[in-house]
Design an enzyme around this catalytic site. Structure first.
Site, PDB file in Angstrom:
ATOM      1  N   ASP A 171      46.397  -6.071  65.860  1.00  0.00           N
ATOM      2  CA  ASP A 171      47.622  -6.246  66.631  1.00  0.00           C
ATOM      3  C   ASP A 171      48.594  -5.130  66.242  1.00  0.00           C
ATOM      4  O   ASP A 171      48.424  -4.472  65.204  1.00  0.00           O
ATOM      5  CB  ASP A 171      48.194  -7.626  66.271  1.00  0.00           C
ATOM      6  N   ASP A 219      52.647  -5.172  67.137  1.00  0.00           N
ATOM      7  CA  ASP A 219      54.007  -5.587  66.816  1.00  0.00           C
ATOM      8  C   ASP A 219      54.036  -6.540  65.623  1.00  0.00           C
ATOM      9  O   ASP A 219      53.299  -7.533  65.582  1.00  0.00           O
ATOM     10  CB  ASP A 219      54.643  -6.272  68.028  1.00  0.00           C
TER      11      ASP A 219
END
Length: 307
Positions: free
Chosen positions: A100, A102
């Site tokens: 991922d 963020d």
């Protein structure tokens, strides 16, 4: 909890359970006997306690049993280790890393920072937090947040990147070191290519999957262009990339509810400063410190780390 690679633990089946913890050495040595006794009561036979050759910083505890959840709970209760990883096999270096972006590879939530340029950060951040906690449907929450950005100049994105977005400590070193060990690297995000592409270039990711903000006349339209990248997409990307590599060992990292399927499917799913649901679903956790902790858990000596 799924076993390594997403396969369920069959009733009565025994595995070699391996735990690696970054914890106080003396504390681990002192409490190991009590831990062994508690593991036995849970039907888990404690094995050898050792330390990786990293300055006796990373403890490795082996055991035999079928209940990985109980194994982890007992170890966390006794050692309160802020960094750890559990596996049901000997720990090998991954040859696929999927992460991922963020709040995992970067310190911010891009859409929240972009919303600040429209004076809407507080409202958008509240929606983001609920989505990452798993309280809202991710796709609906994303569309709602993006709609609030309608009319924002596209130039705000480059300004936001330059002024607001920074790599998570240790992110580039983690990616570059894994690549030096022959690992394929993929950044997959529910965020946006406008941010993810330059972040991937900066950190060294080889492939990027993300959402696209629709733009017309130099302004955001308030819509997402194309299919939404969500938790199912992240899992599908993992499976797709996994199929390309023989004897694939997958390392995944993330922090939110939309990362859970990916974390569960990986051989090593590391929840980095994660929301409670993601932390509970992962096989590894880093609650404090930099992403180089992943390298320590994998047993890669600091002399091999690459800037």
């Amino acid at each position: 909890m799924s076993a390594s690679g997403g396969l369920p633990l069959e009733s009565g089946e025994l595995f070699v359970l391996i735990a690696r913890l970054i914890a106080d050495v003396d504390e681990v040595k002192t409490r190991y006997r009590a831990v062994s006794e508690e593991l036995a009561l849970a039907g888990i036979k404690a094995g050898r306690l050792g330390f990786l050759e990293l300055g006796e910083k990373v403890a490795q505890i082996s055991a035999e049993g079928a209940d990985r959840v109980a194994f982890r709970e007992i170890l966390e209760r006794h050692f309160a280790a802020p960094v750890g990883m559990i596996a049901d096999h000997e720990i090998d270096l991954p040859n696929l890393f999927i992460s991922d972006m963020d709040s995992t590879m970067i310190e911010q939530e891009c859409i929240d920072e972009l919303a600040d340029f429209a004076g809407l950060k507080e409202k958008v951040s509240a929606i983001t937090e609920r989505a990452m906690q798993g309280e809202l449907d991710f796709e609906d929450a994303l569309k709602e947040r993006v709609s609030l950005l309608k009319g924002l100049p596209e130039t705000a994105i480059s300004e936001c990147l330059e002024q607001r977005i920074s790599p998570m400590p240790g992110a580039r070193m983690l990616v570059q070191t894994l690549k030096s060990k022959g690992c394929q690297t993929v950044l997959v995000t529910g965020g946006f290519h406008h941010f993810a592409d330059p972040v991937a270039e900066q950190l060294g990711f080889e492939h990027v999957v993300g959402n696209r903000l629709a733009v017309a006349g130099g302004k955001l339209t308030g819509e997402v262009e194309g299919p939404i990248v969500d938790s199912s997409t992240k899992l599908a990307v993992l499976r797709e990339e996994q199929a390309k590599i023989s004897d694939c060992t997958v390392l995944a990292s993330g922090d939110g509810a939309n990362d859970i399927p990916m974390l569960e499917a990986a051989n090593y799913g590391i929840a980095y400063k994660a929301k409670p649901k993601a932390r509970a679903a992962a096989s590894g956790w880093i609650d404090e410190g930099s992403l180089t902790s992943v390298l320590e858990l994998l047993g890669i000596p600091e002399s091999d780390w690459v800037q």
